[in-house]
Design a protein around this motif. Structure first.
Motif, mmCIF file in Angstrom:
data_model
loop_
_atom_site.group_PDB
_atom_site.id
_atom_site.type_symbol
_atom_site.label_atom_id
_atom_site.label_comp_id
_atom_site.label_asym_id
_atom_site.label_seq_id
_atom_site.Cartn_x
_atom_site.Cartn_y
_atom_site.Cartn_z
ATOM 1 N N THR A 1 -54.249 -33.171 17.627
ATOM 2 C CA THR A 1 -54.022 -34.883 18.119
ATOM 3 C C THR A 1 -53.124 -34.788 19.122
ATOM 4 O OG1 THR A 1 -54.027 -35.649 16.181
ATOM 5 C CG2 THR A 1 -52.661 -36.862 17.295
ATOM 6 N N LEU A 2 -52.249 -33.454 18.686
ATOM 7 C CA LEU A 2 -51.253 -33.028 20.122
ATOM 8 C C LEU A 2 -52.032 -32.660 20.889
ATOM 9 C CD1 LEU A 2 -48.331 -31.978 18.116
ATOM 10 C CD2 LEU A 2 -48.549 -34.532 19.236
ATOM 11 N N THR A 3 -52.699 -32.233 21.317
ATOM 12 C CA THR A 3 -53.661 -31.636 22.383
ATOM 13 C C THR A 3 -54.849 -32.540 23.698
ATOM 14 O OG1 THR A 3 -55.151 -30.890 21.020
ATOM 15 C CG2 THR A 3 -52.741 -29.020 21.712
ATOM 16 N N ALA B 1 -48.070 -27.982 21.801
ATOM 17 C CA ALA B 1 -48.096 -28.701 21.062
ATOM 18 C C ALA B 1 -47.609 -28.164 19.713
ATOM 19 C CB ALA B 1 -49.322 -28.992 20.160
ATOM 20 N N SER B 2 -47.184 -26.706 19.288
ATOM 21 C CA SER B 2 -46.593 -25.675 18.439
ATOM 22 C C SER B 2 -45.204 -26.258 18.892
ATOM 23 C CB SER B 2 -47.257 -24.857 18.381
ATOM 24 O OG SER B 2 -48.521 -24.125 18.739
ATOM 25 N N ARG B 3 -45.297 -25.919 19.913
ATOM 26 C CA ARG B 3 -43.310 -26.116 20.611
ATOM 27 C C ARG B 3 -42.974 -27.038 19.677
ATOM 28 N NH1 ARG B 3 -39.997 -22.718 23.028
ATOM 29 N NH2 ARG B 3 -41.577 -20.853 23.622
ATOM 30 N N ILE B 4 -43.633 -28.175 20.383
ATOM 31 C CA ILE B 4 -43.230 -29.842 20.161
ATOM 32 C C ILE B 4 -42.771 -29.778 18.235
ATOM 33 C CG2 ILE B 4 -44.200 -31.828 19.943
ATOM 34 C CD1 ILE B 4 -45.200 -31.888 22.466
ATOM 35 N N ILE B 5 -43.753 -29.419 17.672
ATOM 36 C CA ILE B 5 -43.991 -29.309 16.521
ATOM 37 C C ILE B 5 -42.798 -29.194 15.900
ATOM 38 C CG2 ILE B 5 -44.953 -28.739 13.995
ATOM 39 C CD1 ILE B 5 -47.857 -29.362 15.516
ATOM 40 N N LEU B 6 -42.813 -27.517 16.147
ATOM 41 C CA LEU B 6 -41.185 -26.605 15.429
ATOM 42 C C LEU B 6 -40.482 -27.342 16.150
ATOM 43 C CD1 LEU B 6 -42.485 -22.986 17.222
ATOM 44 C CD2 LEU B 6 -42.827 -24.509 14.435
ATOM 45 N N GLU B 7 -39.788 -28.113 17.170
ATOM 46 C CA GLU B 7 -38.668 -28.492 17.359
ATOM 47 C C GLU B 7 -38.670 -29.717 17.204
ATOM 48 O OE1 GLU B 7 -37.282 -27.040 21.369
ATOM 49 O OE2 GLU B 7 -38.230 -25.712 21.544
#
Length: 195
Positions: A108-110, A120-126
């Motif tokens: 979804t984020l991409t 997108a992974s970084r957004i989710i992680l942070e």
């Protein structure tokens, strides 16, 4: 610095609008969702954030406080600047972004322009832990009492998207298996050990 501006919209452009307050026109950069809500010569309360860079000082503004809060969260992520944050907010609604983050929904984020799997992974992680605490997130759609092994799965997928080898990731996550760390801290600790 400027929390909000109340005034009449005098001009609407593709990526910004001008709001007049006390005979001054403020150029406000904004998302597509806000730009579609404002109309010429109508009065609005616009929630703002002044973003200062070495070579630029820009005012960003939003129709709702929720959208401003999400903009500030997104720009707190390393490698996400105001332009990326606006792109995400223009492609996805605030609630869609929250749900994508808490449900580890990279796809979804991409969908947002300029956002690849790594970002997108970084957004989710942070942001996962922060977004879970936000009051407007629908608690039923969140795996909010995420068991530790689900957190481990999310961390594993995120680390893989960042380019680390599966064997190394599994070794590090095994070491952290019995720790009582939040998802964000699992990832931070894993990154320390993988470097």
């Amino acid at each position: 610095m400027i929390s909000y501006i109340i005034g009449d919209v005098r001009e609407i452009n593709e990526e910004s609008f001008v709001i007049e307050n006390n005979n001054m026109g403020y150029l406000i950069k904004s998302s597509l969702s806000t730009l579609t809500l404002v109309e010429l010569n109508n009065e609005y309360k616009i929630y703002t954030s002044l973003q200062v860079r070495e070579d630029d000082m820009s005012l960003y503004g939003f129709y709702s406080k929720d959208e401003l809060d999400m903009f500030l969260l997104l720009t707190s992520v390393s490698s996400i600047g105001p332009k990326n944050a606006i792109g995400i907010l223009s492609s996805l609604g605030v609630e869609d972004i929250k749900l994508a983050i808490v449900n580890n929904d990279i796809d979804t984020l991409t969908k947002a322009k300029g956002i690849g799997k790594k970002t997108a992974s970084r957004i989710i992680l942070e942001l996962m832990d922060k977004v879970k605490l936000m009051p407007s997130v629908d608690k039923e759609t969140i795996k909010s009492s995420t068991p530790i092994n689900e957190d481990m799965d999310v961390a594993k997928e995120a680390l893989e998207n960042l380019g680390y080898a599966k064997n190394d990731i599994e070794r590090v996550l095994l070491e952290l298996k019995d720790s009582d760390l939040s998802l964000e801290n699992i990832v931070k600790e894993s990154l320390k050990r993988l470097i």
